[in-house]
Every structure is written in structure tokens, then in C-alpha cells.
Design a protein around this motif. Structure first.
Motif, PDB file in Angstrom:
ATOM      1  N   THR A 159      -8.554   2.721  -6.802  1.00 29.69           N
ATOM      2  CA  THR A 159      -9.653   2.695  -5.836  1.00 29.69           C
ATOM      3  C   THR A 159      -9.305   3.289  -4.471  1.00 29.69           C
ATOM      4  OG1 THR A 159      -9.020   0.512  -5.010  1.00 29.69           O
ATOM      5  CG2 THR A 159     -10.547   0.582  -6.900  1.00 29.69           C
ATOM      6  N   GLY A 160      -8.019   3.383  -4.146  1.00 32.19           N
ATOM      7  CA  GLY A 160      -7.624   3.850  -2.824  1.00 32.19           C
ATOM      8  C   GLY A 160      -7.682   2.769  -1.765  1.00 32.19           C
ATOM      9  N   GLN A 161      -8.022   1.539  -2.143  1.00 32.20           N
ATOM     10  CA  GLN A 161      -8.080   0.427  -1.198  1.00 32.20           C
ATOM     11  C   GLN A 161      -6.679   0.055  -0.724  1.00 32.20           C
ATOM     12  OE1 GLN A 161     -10.865  -1.140   0.005  1.00 32.20           O
ATOM     13  NE2 GLN A 161     -11.998   0.460  -1.059  1.00 32.20           N
ATOM     14  N   VAL A 162      -6.576  -0.345   0.538  1.00 33.41           N
ATOM     15  CA  VAL A 162      -5.294  -0.776   1.093  1.00 33.41           C
ATOM     16  C   VAL A 162      -4.923  -2.125   0.485  1.00 33.41           C
ATOM     17  CG1 VAL A 162      -4.082  -1.472   3.196  1.00 33.41           C
ATOM     18  CG2 VAL A 162      -5.665   0.471   3.252  1.00 33.41           C
ATOM     19  N   ARG A 163      -3.747  -2.189  -0.155  1.00 34.42           N
ATOM     20  CA  ARG A 163      -3.229  -3.447  -0.700  1.00 34.42           C
ATOM     21  C   ARG A 163      -2.367  -4.154   0.335  1.00 34.42           C
ATOM     22  NH1 ARG A 163      -1.310  -2.552  -6.945  1.00 34.42           N
ATOM     23  NH2 ARG A 163      -3.422  -2.411  -7.753  1.00 34.42           N
ATOM     24  N   TRP A 164      -1.571  -3.379   1.080  1.00 38.81           N
ATOM     25  CA  TRP A 164      -0.687  -3.927   2.104  1.00 38.81           C
ATOM     26  C   TRP A 164      -0.309  -2.816   3.061  1.00 38.81           C
ATOM     27  CZ3 TRP A 164       3.899  -1.344   2.250  1.00 38.81           C
ATOM     28  CH2 TRP A 164       4.335  -0.731   1.073  1.00 38.81           C
ATOM     29  N   HIS A 165       0.187  -3.194   4.234  1.00 35.83           N
ATOM     30  CA  HIS A 165       0.710  -2.202   5.179  1.00 35.83           C
ATOM     31  C   HIS A 165       1.756  -2.862   6.073  1.00 35.83           C
ATOM     32  CE1 HIS A 165      -1.917  -4.057   8.145  1.00 35.83           C
ATOM     33  NE2 HIS A 165      -1.277  -3.373   9.069  1.00 35.83           N
ATOM     34  N   HIS A 166       2.722  -2.074   6.515  1.00 35.63           N
ATOM     35  CA  HIS A 166       3.761  -2.512   7.446  1.00 35.63           C
ATOM     36  C   HIS A 166       3.866  -1.469   8.552  1.00 35.63           C
ATOM     37  CE1 HIS A 166       5.475  -5.986   5.454  1.00 35.63           C
ATOM     38  NE2 HIS A 166       5.309  -5.349   4.321  1.00 35.63           N
ATOM     39  N   PRO A 167       3.612  -1.868   9.794  1.00 36.52           N
ATOM     40  CA  PRO A 167       3.784  -0.936  10.907  1.00 36.52           C
ATOM     41  C   PRO A 167       5.230  -0.461  10.996  1.00 36.52           C
ATOM     42  CG  PRO A 167       2.581  -2.892  11.599  1.00 36.52           C
ATOM     43  CD  PRO A 167       3.114  -3.172  10.230  1.00 36.52           C
TER      44      PRO A 167
END
Length: 89
Positions: free
Chosen positions: A47-55
Motif C-alpha cells: 500500500t505504501g503506507q508508513v509502518r514506522w519511521h526513525h528520525p
């Protein structure tokens, strides 16, 4: 082509997660309001949805993704090596 600046950089894919380095906008659904800047982002492959992110802090350099799904980040200020799981961040 992309309207993102800088252009997102693909680190790799592990299972159903695609890991990229990208410049995040200040959007509440991606984390704390006003939190913008370079980050490592895990996207759902379907889907391209953000699952996680870390700056990424200043001086951090994502090195890539291993076949086992480990994302290596060199933090020069420590110095230290941080390892993220591709599926969960």
C-alpha cells in the motif's frame, strides 16, 4: 519522478516492508507534530503506507539493509552503530 527533496533513497526490501531514507514533512500522523527532517522509513510494500519511521540525527548515515532484514545506521557523534529491524523499526 518525485517532488520530495532530497530524493528518497531505497535501502532495500525485507518481506512486506520497503525501507527508504526520505525527508519527512511535519505531519502528525508520522509522529510528533512539527517533527520533520531526514528519517528512515518503513513502508508497507502493498500500500505504501508508513509502518514506522526513525528520525536521523545530524551525522547519521544509513548504510543499507542486510538480507536478514537489519538496517544499519552509523551515528558519528557517538560514535555508535544502530541496528533497526526492517519489519518493525
Amino acid at each position: 519522478d518525485t517532488a520530495c527533496s532530497p530524493t528518497p533513497r531505497l535501502l532495500g526490501r525485507h518481506g512486506e516492508t520497503i525501507v527508504v531514507v526520505a525527508q519527512l514533512p511535519a505531519r502528525a500522523e508520522l509522529g510528533a507534530a512539527g517533527e520533520a527532517g531526514p528519517a528512515i522509513v518503513g513502508l508497507a510494500a502493498e500500500t505504501g503506507q508508513v509502518r514506522w519511521h526513525h528520525p536521523l540525527s545530524d551525522g547519521s548515515e544509513p548504510a543499507g539493509l542486510t538480507e536478514e532484514g537489519a538496517c544499519w545506521v552509523l551515528e558519528r557523534q557517538g560514535p555508535r552503530l544502530r541496528v533497526l529491524e526492517a519489519d518493525t523499526g
